[in-house]
Design a protein around this motif. Structure first.
Motif, PDB file in Angstrom:
ATOM      1  N   VAL A  75     -27.666   4.004 -40.930  1.00 22.33           N
ATOM      2  CA  VAL A  75     -27.278   2.787 -40.402  1.00 22.33           C
ATOM      3  C   VAL A  75     -28.180   1.686 -40.929  1.00 22.33           C
ATOM      4  O   VAL A  75     -27.488   0.751 -41.514  1.00 22.33           O
ATOM      5  CB  VAL A  75     -27.505   2.658 -38.828  1.00 22.33           C
ATOM      6  N   MET A  76     -29.304   2.064 -40.865  1.00 23.83           N
ATOM      7  CA  MET A  76     -30.434   1.050 -41.870  1.00 23.83           C
ATOM      8  C   MET A  76     -29.819   0.919 -43.131  1.00 23.83           C
ATOM      9  O   MET A  76     -30.062  -0.343 -43.679  1.00 23.83           O
ATOM     10  CB  MET A  76     -31.920   1.484 -41.551  1.00 23.83           C
ATOM     11  N   LYS A  77     -29.417   1.794 -43.748  1.00 25.82           N
ATOM     12  CA  LYS A  77     -29.192   1.643 -45.378  1.00 25.82           C
ATOM     13  C   LYS A  77     -27.758   0.734 -45.367  1.00 25.82           C
ATOM     14  O   LYS A  77     -27.567   0.088 -46.181  1.00 25.82           O
ATOM     15  CB  LYS A  77     -28.927   2.863 -46.009  1.00 25.82           C
ATOM     16  N   ARG A  78     -27.100   1.016 -44.476  1.00 22.04           N
ATOM     17  CA  ARG A  78     -25.459   0.483 -44.245  1.00 22.04           C
ATOM     18  C   ARG A  78     -25.748  -0.951 -44.196  1.00 22.04           C
ATOM     19  O   ARG A  78     -24.911  -1.757 -44.645  1.00 22.04           O
ATOM     20  CB  ARG A  78     -24.825   1.036 -43.355  1.00 22.04           C
ATOM     21  N   ILE A  79     -26.836  -1.343 -43.308  1.00 22.84           N
ATOM     22  CA  ILE A  79     -26.890  -2.862 -43.130  1.00 22.84           C
ATOM     23  C   ILE A  79     -27.569  -3.384 -44.082  1.00 22.84           C
ATOM     24  O   ILE A  79     -28.235  -4.871 -43.898  1.00 22.84           O
ATOM     25  CB  ILE A  79     -27.289  -3.141 -41.697  1.00 22.84           C
ATOM     26  N   GLY A  80     -28.262  -2.888 -45.072  1.00 27.36           N
ATOM     27  CA  GLY A  80     -28.761  -3.547 -46.132  1.00 27.36           C
ATOM     28  C   GLY A  80     -30.219  -3.494 -46.240  1.00 27.36           C
ATOM     29  O   GLY A  80     -31.167  -4.015 -46.908  1.00 27.36           O
ATOM     30  N   MET A  81     -30.712  -2.441 -45.323  1.00 28.27           N
ATOM     31  CA  MET A  81     -32.491  -2.290 -45.384  1.00 28.27           C
ATOM     32  C   MET A  81     -32.758  -1.451 -46.430  1.00 28.27           C
ATOM     33  O   MET A  81     -32.110  -0.534 -47.021  1.00 28.27           O
ATOM     34  CB  MET A  81     -32.491  -1.909 -44.182  1.00 28.27           C
ATOM     35  N   THR A  82     -33.887  -1.481 -46.902  1.00 26.60           N
ATOM     36  CA  THR A  82     -34.703  -0.669 -47.728  1.00 26.60           C
ATOM     37  C   THR A  82     -35.662   0.331 -47.049  1.00 26.60           C
ATOM     38  O   THR A  82     -36.454  -0.465 -46.194  1.00 26.60           O
ATOM     39  CB  THR A  82     -35.065  -1.538 -48.871  1.00 26.60           C
ATOM     40  N   GLN A  83     -35.831   1.467 -47.397  1.00 29.89           N
ATOM     41  CA  GLN A  83     -36.925   2.337 -46.872  1.00 29.89           C
ATOM     42  C   GLN A  83     -38.134   1.789 -47.474  1.00 29.89           C
ATOM     43  O   GLN A  83     -38.441   1.765 -48.530  1.00 29.89           O
ATOM     44  CB  GLN A  83     -36.534   3.702 -47.150  1.00 29.89           C
ATOM     45  N   GLU A  84     -39.134   1.563 -46.605  1.00 29.70           N
ATOM     46  CA  GLU A  84     -40.605   1.044 -47.190  1.00 29.70           C
ATOM     47  C   GLU A  84     -41.487   2.120 -47.347  1.00 29.70           C
ATOM     48  O   GLU A  84     -42.183   2.021 -48.105  1.00 29.70           O
ATOM     49  CB  GLU A  84     -41.060   0.010 -45.961  1.00 29.70           C
ATOM     50  N   GLY A  85     -41.213   3.132 -46.331  1.00 31.74           N
ATOM     51  CA  GLY A  85     -42.127   4.428 -46.484  1.00 31.74           C
ATOM     52  C   GLY A  85     -41.983   5.388 -45.256  1.00 31.74           C
ATOM     53  O   GLY A  85     -41.190   4.968 -44.305  1.00 31.74           O
ATOM     54  N   VAL A  86     -43.007   6.120 -45.180  1.00 30.61           N
ATOM     55  CA  VAL A  86     -43.232   6.771 -43.640  1.00 30.61           C
ATOM     56  C   VAL A  86     -44.289   6.666 -43.131  1.00 30.61           C
ATOM     57  O   VAL A  86     -45.438   6.311 -43.769  1.00 30.61           O
ATOM     58  CB  VAL A  86     -42.951   8.391 -44.355  1.00 30.61           C
ATOM     59  N   LEU A  87     -44.248   6.442 -41.859  1.00 36.42           N
ATOM     60  CA  LEU A  87     -45.415   6.201 -40.884  1.00 36.42           C
ATOM     61  C   LEU A  87     -45.818   7.617 -40.528  1.00 36.42           C
ATOM     62  O   LEU A  87     -45.191   8.240 -39.598  1.00 36.42           O
ATOM     63  CB  LEU A  87     -45.119   5.308 -39.904  1.00 36.42           C
ATOM     64  N   ARG A  88     -46.792   8.031 -41.101  1.00 40.26           N
ATOM     65  CA  ARG A  88     -46.995   9.396 -40.866  1.00 40.26           C
ATOM     66  C   ARG A  88     -47.787   9.825 -39.450  1.00 40.26           C
ATOM     67  O   ARG A  88     -49.008   8.829 -39.217  1.00 40.26           O
ATOM     68  CB  ARG A  88     -47.949   9.865 -41.924  1.00 40.26           C
ATOM     69  N   GLU A  89     -47.130  10.474 -38.549  1.00 42.60           N
ATOM     70  CA  GLU A  89     -47.701  11.028 -37.359  1.00 42.60           C
ATOM     71  C   GLU A  89     -48.215   9.757 -36.675  1.00 42.60           C
ATOM     72  O   GLU A  89     -49.689  10.004 -36.273  1.00 42.60           O
ATOM     73  CB  GLU A  89     -48.604  12.185 -37.603  1.00 42.60           C
ATOM     74  N   HIS A  90     -47.644   8.598 -36.359  1.00 38.50           N
ATOM     75  CA  HIS A  90     -48.430   7.412 -35.857  1.00 38.50           C
ATOM     76  C   HIS A  90     -48.189   7.325 -34.460  1.00 38.50           C
ATOM     77  O   HIS A  90     -48.446   6.507 -33.854  1.00 38.50           O
ATOM     78  CB  HIS A  90     -47.700   6.437 -36.542  1.00 38.50           C
ATOM     79  N   VAL A  91     -47.209   8.385 -33.803  1.00 35.88           N
ATOM     80  CA  VAL A  91     -46.975   8.164 -32.515  1.00 35.88           C
ATOM     81  C   VAL A  91     -46.932   9.467 -31.637  1.00 35.88           C
ATOM     82  O   VAL A  91     -46.963  10.444 -32.339  1.00 35.88           O
ATOM     83  CB  VAL A  91     -45.275   7.716 -32.180  1.00 35.88           C
ATOM     84  N   PHE A  92     -47.725   9.335 -30.639  1.00 39.72           N
ATOM     85  CA  PHE A  92     -47.922  10.930 -29.903  1.00 39.72           C
ATOM     86  C   PHE A  92     -47.147  10.677 -28.614  1.00 39.72           C
ATOM     87  O   PHE A  92     -46.949   9.763 -28.069  1.00 39.72           O
ATOM     88  CB  PHE A  92     -49.515  10.887 -29.516  1.00 39.72           C
ATOM     89  N   TYR A  93     -45.939  11.411 -28.622  1.00 36.52           N
ATOM     90  CA  TYR A  93     -45.152  11.402 -27.535  1.00 36.52           C
ATOM     91  C   TYR A  93     -44.849  13.057 -27.019  1.00 36.52           C
ATOM     92  O   TYR A  93     -44.691  13.871 -28.039  1.00 36.52           O
ATOM     93  CB  TYR A  93     -43.902  10.905 -28.146  1.00 36.52           C
ATOM     94  N   ASN A  94     -45.039  13.329 -26.066  1.00 36.91           N
ATOM     95  CA  ASN A  94     -44.353  14.672 -25.215  1.00 36.91           C
ATOM     96  C   ASN A  94     -45.230  15.752 -26.239  1.00 36.91           C
ATOM     97  O   ASN A  94     -44.896  16.923 -26.518  1.00 36.91           O
ATOM     98  CB  ASN A  94     -43.016  14.907 -25.597  1.00 36.91           C
ATOM     99  N   GLY A  95     -46.525  15.410 -26.223  1.00 35.13           N
ATOM    100  CA  GLY A  95     -47.450  16.519 -26.547  1.00 35.13           C
ATOM    101  C   GLY A  95     -47.538  16.666 -28.005  1.00 35.13           C
ATOM    102  O   GLY A  95     -48.239  17.629 -28.454  1.00 35.13           O
ATOM    103  N   GLU A  96     -46.998  15.756 -28.973  1.00 35.16           N
ATOM    104  CA  GLU A  96     -46.937  15.961 -30.353  1.00 35.16           C
ATOM    105  C   GLU A  96     -46.963  14.594 -31.004  1.00 35.16           C
ATOM    106  O   GLU A  96     -46.495  13.724 -30.268  1.00 35.16           O
ATOM    107  CB  GLU A  96     -46.024  16.907 -31.078  1.00 35.16           C
ATOM    108  N   TYR A  97     -47.469  14.561 -32.331  1.00 33.48           N
ATOM    109  CA  TYR A  97     -47.631  13.470 -33.086  1.00 33.48           C
ATOM    110  C   TYR A  97     -46.169  13.466 -33.921  1.00 33.48           C
ATOM    111  O   TYR A  97     -45.483  14.425 -34.213  1.00 33.48           O
ATOM    112  CB  TYR A  97     -48.588  13.351 -34.103  1.00 33.48           C
ATOM    113  N   HIS A  98     -45.616  12.153 -34.128  1.00 31.70           N
ATOM    114  CA  HIS A  98     -44.401  11.972 -34.531  1.00 31.70           C
ATOM    115  C   HIS A  98     -44.653  11.066 -35.843  1.00 31.70           C
ATOM    116  O   HIS A  98     -45.083  10.053 -35.619  1.00 31.70           O
ATOM    117  CB  HIS A  98     -43.051  11.475 -33.712  1.00 31.70           C
ATOM    118  N   SER A  99     -43.545  11.298 -36.752  1.00 28.26           N
ATOM    119  CA  SER A  99     -43.560  10.178 -37.875  1.00 28.26           C
ATOM    120  C   SER A  99     -42.396   9.503 -37.686  1.00 28.26           C
ATOM    121  O   SER A  99     -41.305   9.804 -36.977  1.00 28.26           O
ATOM    122  CB  SER A  99     -43.607  10.957 -39.480  1.00 28.26           C
ATOM    123  N   SER A 100     -42.360   8.395 -38.663  1.00 26.36           N
ATOM    124  CA  SER A 100     -41.133   7.516 -38.622  1.00 26.36           C
ATOM    125  C   SER A 100     -40.954   6.994 -39.900  1.00 26.36           C
ATOM    126  O   SER A 100     -41.895   6.752 -40.837  1.00 26.36           O
ATOM    127  CB  SER A 100     -41.447   6.101 -37.766  1.00 26.36           C
TER     128      SER A 100
END
Ligand code: COA
Length: 179
Positions: free
Chosen positions: A141-166
């Motif tokens: 969806v993000m690519k289709r609407i003209g967005m560009t990937q900037e990068g990966v936020l590495r394990e920046h969120v802790f949820y349900n007992g584990e770290y998640h990247s975005s």
């Protein structure tokens, strides 16, 4: 800023109303929908609280968050929700749809409308969105609407007992205007 109901080719994007909680609950309680989200699956109380939160937000004088309902313009079916949060020169968008309506381009159409709404605000220069790395539909969806990937936020969120990247995607106002 004032939000007035938006109409796209196939969609109506409008403010949530009290009675919408049941439609929200139909997708927000579905584990297919919440597989990559940092909330849910919702209990009924969670979906009611979400609508309550949205309706309180609607009354704010300095409102910076717009969570909106998405309907099929022709059938009136409740398809899902989109949102945009304003933070000075930046804004973040998000979207969530009932699985019955996935793969029909609705999320891309609604997210594009959020870019339009966002960039209509003179102070907004960059609009971004994030998703979990496994959420292929969302990154498309993000690519289709003209967005560009900037990068990966590495394990920046802790949820349900584990770290998640975005994955982090964005579009700048000049890119949007010259598409
Ligand atoms: C992510 C989501 C909003 C996509 O909605 P959608 O209406 O299916 O999106 P679109 O129809 O605009 O599809 C965009 C693209 O993604 C593809 N796609 C959609 N769902 C997909 C999936 N589960 N797996 C792989 N590709 C998928 C579509 O085929 C389309 O591909 P194309 O550009 O090659 O044609 C929807 O799957 C959803 O609500 N998921 C649950 C909530 C969620 O994860 N929200 C995002 C949080 S970051």
């Amino acid at each position: 800023m004032l939000f007035t109901t938006m109409e796209t080719e196939r969609l109506i994007i409008r403010e949530f109303e009290a009675g919408d909680w049941m439609d929200v609950h139909r997708y927000a309680s579905d584990v297919r929908v919440t597989k990559y989200t940092l909330w849910g699956p919702n209990e009924e109380e969670d979906s009611k609280a979400f609508i309550q939160f949205c309706m309180e937000d609607q009354q704010k004088i300095n409102r910076d968050e717009y969570s909106l309902a998405v309907e099929n313009k022709y059938t009136g079916e409740f398809l899902g929700g989109v949102n945009i949060i304003f933070m000075g020169s930046n804004a973040e968008i998000g979207y969530c749809f009932h699985p019955d309506y996935w793969g029909k381009g609705y999320a891309s159409e609604a997210a594009s409308a959020m870019l339009k709404f966002g960039f209509e605000q003179p102070e907004v220069h960059r609009i971004y969105a994030t998703c979990r790395p496994g959420n292929v539909g969302s990154s498309k969806v993000m690519k289709r609407i003209g967005m560009t990937q900037e990068g990966v936020l590495r394990e920046h969120v802790f949820y349900n007992g584990e770290y998640h990247s975005s994955l982090l995607f964005s579009v700048l106002k000049q890119e949007y205007q010259t598409r």
